[in-house]
Design a protein around this motif. Structure first.
Motif, mmCIF file in Angstrom:
data_model
loop_
_atom_site.group_PDB
_atom_site.id
_atom_site.type_symbol
_atom_site.label_atom_id
_atom_site.label_comp_id
_atom_site.label_asym_id
_atom_site.label_seq_id
_atom_site.Cartn_x
_atom_site.Cartn_y
_atom_site.Cartn_z
ATOM 1 N N ILE A 91 -60.231 -58.603 -25.576
ATOM 2 C CA ILE A 91 -60.243 -58.031 -24.226
ATOM 3 C C ILE A 91 -58.934 -58.333 -23.514
ATOM 4 O O ILE A 91 -58.321 -57.444 -22.904
ATOM 5 N N ALA A 92 -58.461 -59.579 -23.608
ATOM 6 C CA ALA A 92 -57.199 -59.962 -22.966
ATOM 7 C C ALA A 92 -56.040 -59.139 -23.521
ATOM 8 O O ALA A 92 -55.161 -58.695 -22.762
ATOM 9 N N ALA A 93 -56.035 -58.901 -24.830
ATOM 10 C CA ALA A 93 -54.965 -58.101 -25.442
ATOM 11 C C ALA A 93 -54.997 -56.661 -24.933
ATOM 12 O O ALA A 93 -53.944 -56.062 -24.661
ATOM 13 N N HIS A 94 -56.193 -56.092 -24.779
ATOM 14 C CA HIS A 94 -56.305 -54.719 -24.270
ATOM 15 C C HIS A 94 -55.829 -54.635 -22.815
ATOM 16 O O HIS A 94 -55.158 -53.666 -22.426
ATOM 17 N N ILE A 95 -56.171 -55.624 -22.013
ATOM 18 C CA ILE A 95 -55.719 -55.641 -20.623
ATOM 19 C C ILE A 95 -54.200 -55.765 -20.577
ATOM 20 O O ILE A 95 -53.524 -55.043 -19.831
ATOM 21 N N ARG A 96 -53.634 -56.668 -21.382
ATOM 22 C CA ARG A 96 -52.176 -56.861 -21.415
ATOM 23 C C ARG A 96 -51.481 -55.579 -21.855
ATOM 24 O O ARG A 96 -50.473 -55.180 -21.279
ATOM 25 N N THR A 97 -51.993 -54.896 -22.864
ATOM 26 C CA THR A 97 -51.406 -53.641 -23.333
ATOM 27 C C THR A 97 -51.432 -52.589 -22.231
ATOM 28 O O THR A 97 -50.442 -51.885 -22.009
ATOM 29 N N ALA A 98 -52.536 -52.465 -21.547
ATOM 30 C CA ALA A 98 -52.642 -51.487 -20.455
ATOM 31 C C ALA A 98 -51.607 -51.779 -19.371
ATOM 32 O O ALA A 98 -50.934 -50.862 -18.877
ATOM 33 N N ILE A 99 -51.465 -53.040 -18.996
ATOM 34 C CA ILE A 99 -50.489 -53.404 -17.962
ATOM 35 C C ILE A 99 -49.074 -53.153 -18.448
ATOM 36 O O ILE A 99 -48.244 -52.588 -17.726
ATOM 37 N N ASP A 100 -48.775 -53.539 -19.683
ATOM 38 C CA ASP A 100 -47.431 -53.342 -20.231
ATOM 39 C C ASP A 100 -47.064 -51.863 -20.332
ATOM 40 O O ASP A 100 -45.930 -51.481 -20.059
ATOM 41 N N GLU A 101 -48.019 -51.034 -20.718
ATOM 42 C CA GLU A 101 -47.732 -49.615 -20.934
ATOM 43 C C GLU A 101 -47.853 -48.759 -19.677
ATOM 44 O O GLU A 101 -47.159 -47.751 -19.552
ATOM 45 N N HIS A 102 -48.737 -49.156 -18.756
ATOM 46 C CA HIS A 102 -49.022 -48.285 -17.613
ATOM 47 C C HIS A 102 -48.903 -48.971 -16.259
ATOM 48 O O HIS A 102 -49.169 -48.357 -15.226
ATOM 49 N N GLY A 103 -48.567 -50.255 -16.240
ATOM 50 C CA GLY A 103 -48.419 -50.982 -14.986
ATOM 51 C C GLY A 103 -49.699 -51.650 -14.538
ATOM 52 O O GLY A 103 -50.794 -51.309 -15.008
ATOM 53 N N PRO A 104 -49.566 -52.606 -13.604
ATOM 54 C CA PRO A 104 -50.726 -53.379 -13.150
ATOM 55 C C PRO A 104 -51.825 -52.541 -12.508
ATOM 56 O O PRO A 104 -52.996 -52.887 -12.612
ATOM 57 N N SER A 105 -51.466 -51.434 -11.884
ATOM 58 C CA SER A 105 -52.500 -50.634 -11.223
ATOM 59 C C SER A 105 -53.398 -49.900 -12.221
ATOM 60 O O SER A 105 -54.394 -49.305 -11.830
ATOM 61 N N SER A 106 -53.063 -49.950 -13.515
ATOM 62 C CA SER A 106 -53.934 -49.325 -14.521
ATOM 63 C C SER A 106 -55.158 -50.185 -14.826
ATOM 64 O O SER A 106 -56.089 -49.736 -15.484
ATOM 65 N N VAL A 107 -55.153 -51.413 -14.341
ATOM 66 C CA VAL A 107 -56.280 -52.322 -14.539
ATOM 67 C C VAL A 107 -56.861 -52.605 -13.168
ATOM 68 O O VAL A 107 -56.216 -53.216 -12.325
ATOM 69 N N PRO A 126 -61.616 -61.750 -8.025
ATOM 70 C CA PRO A 126 -60.413 -61.366 -7.280
ATOM 71 C C PRO A 126 -59.191 -62.203 -7.659
ATOM 72 O O PRO A 126 -58.074 -61.678 -7.715
ATOM 73 N N LEU A 127 -59.394 -63.477 -7.962
ATOM 74 C CA LEU A 127 -58.271 -64.329 -8.371
ATOM 75 C C LEU A 127 -57.684 -63.865 -9.705
ATOM 76 O O LEU A 127 -56.469 -63.879 -9.896
ATOM 77 N N LEU A 128 -58.548 -63.451 -10.618
ATOM 78 C CA LEU A 128 -58.079 -62.946 -11.900
ATOM 79 C C LEU A 128 -57.213 -61.711 -11.704
ATOM 80 O O LEU A 128 -56.098 -61.631 -12.223
ATOM 81 N N PHE A 129 -57.709 -60.746 -10.935
ATOM 82 C CA PHE A 129 -56.945 -59.513 -10.754
ATOM 83 C C PHE A 129 -55.692 -59.737 -9.927
ATOM 84 O O PHE A 129 -54.685 -59.068 -10.121
ATOM 85 N N GLU A 130 -55.721 -60.701 -9.033
ATOM 86 C CA GLU A 130 -54.515 -61.065 -8.290
ATOM 87 C C GLU A 130 -53.476 -61.651 -9.246
ATOM 88 O O GLU A 130 -52.292 -61.318 -9.180
ATOM 89 N N ALA A 131 -53.894 -62.522 -10.144
ATOM 90 C CA ALA A 131 -52.981 -63.115 -11.120
ATOM 91 C C ALA A 131 -52.387 -62.056 -12.042
ATOM 92 O O ALA A 131 -51.238 -62.169 -12.470
ATOM 93 N N LEU A 132 -53.158 -61.018 -12.337
ATOM 94 C CA LEU A 132 -52.659 -59.924 -13.172
ATOM 95 C C LEU A 132 -51.785 -58.946 -12.377
ATOM 96 O O LEU A 132 -51.230 -58.028 -12.942
ATOM 97 N N GLU A 133 -51.693 -59.190 -11.058
ATOM 98 C CA GLU A 133 -51.001 -58.281 -10.149
ATOM 99 C C GLU A 133 -51.584 -56.876 -10.227
ATOM 100 O O GLU A 133 -50.902 -55.883 -10.072
ATOM 101 N N ALA A 134 -52.903 -56.818 -10.490
ATOM 102 C CA ALA A 134 -53.565 -55.549 -10.716
ATOM 103 C C ALA A 134 -54.161 -54.936 -9.462
ATOM 104 O O ALA A 134 -54.483 -53.762 -9.456
ATOM 105 N N ALA A 135 -54.328 -55.702 -8.414
ATOM 106 C CA ALA A 135 -54.946 -55.153 -7.213
ATOM 107 C C ALA A 135 -54.313 -55.787 -5.990
ATOM 108 O O ALA A 135 -54.207 -57.003 -5.907
ATOM 109 N N GLU A 136 -53.895 -54.957 -5.076
ATOM 110 C CA GLU A 136 -53.318 -55.458 -3.837
ATOM 111 C C GLU A 136 -54.380 -56.144 -2.992
ATOM 112 O O GLU A 136 -54.167 -57.181 -2.438
#
Length: 138
Positions: A91-107, A126-136
């Motif tokens: 799961i972590a690898a899929h999330i990392r791939t999505a962020i790397d290929e499409h940016g944090p807002s893709s997660v 919320p802390l997890l998604f903040e750390a991923l820079e995935a959600a403002e």
């Protein structure tokens, strides 16, 4: 057989008092604490249908008890059991791939669950998604 008095684990504003019947270390029934004995006078003697039927969820024949990885085409019902560490790494690898290929807002977080909104809004999600820079803002 024993009966345990506890509180509902769901995150709704009611906080119902529960009477749980346990036989051979297995929950066999969930009911409201009898009227007049409940710790919560607002729901005295009452619990929702969802919780009353939770034993079906806990011990249902179709309940997953181990992570599964799809081995066939989507919808084919083909899966293999895998370990928890492997599942979380996948799961972590899929999330990392999505962020790397499409940016944090893709997660984006999916926080809908009729019983999780209040607790989860101040919890780890919320802390997890903040750390991923995935959600403002959640």
């Amino acid at each position: 057989m024993s009966t345990i008095t506890t509180a509902c684990p769901l995150d709704c504003p009611d906080g119902c008092s529960l009477s749980i019947t346990v036989e051979d270390e297995r929950i066999t029934a969930i009911d409201a604490v009898p009227e007049g004995e409940a710790a919560n006078p607002l729901t005295d003697g009452w619990i929702c249908r969802k919780v009353r039927r939770m034993t079906r969820r806990i011990h249902g024949d179709q309940r997953l008890t181990t992570p599964l990885r799809r081995t066939g085409p989507k919808g084919s019902g083909q899966f293999e059991p895998i370990g928890w560490d492997e599942a979380l790494d996948d799961i972590a690898a899929h999330i990392r791939t999505a962020i790397d290929e499409h940016g944090p807002s893709s997660v984006v977080p999916y926080l809908y669950n009729s019983s999780a909104a209040v607790l989860e809004s101040d919890g780890l999600t919320p802390l997890l998604f903040e750390a991923l820079e995935a959600a403002e803002e959640l």
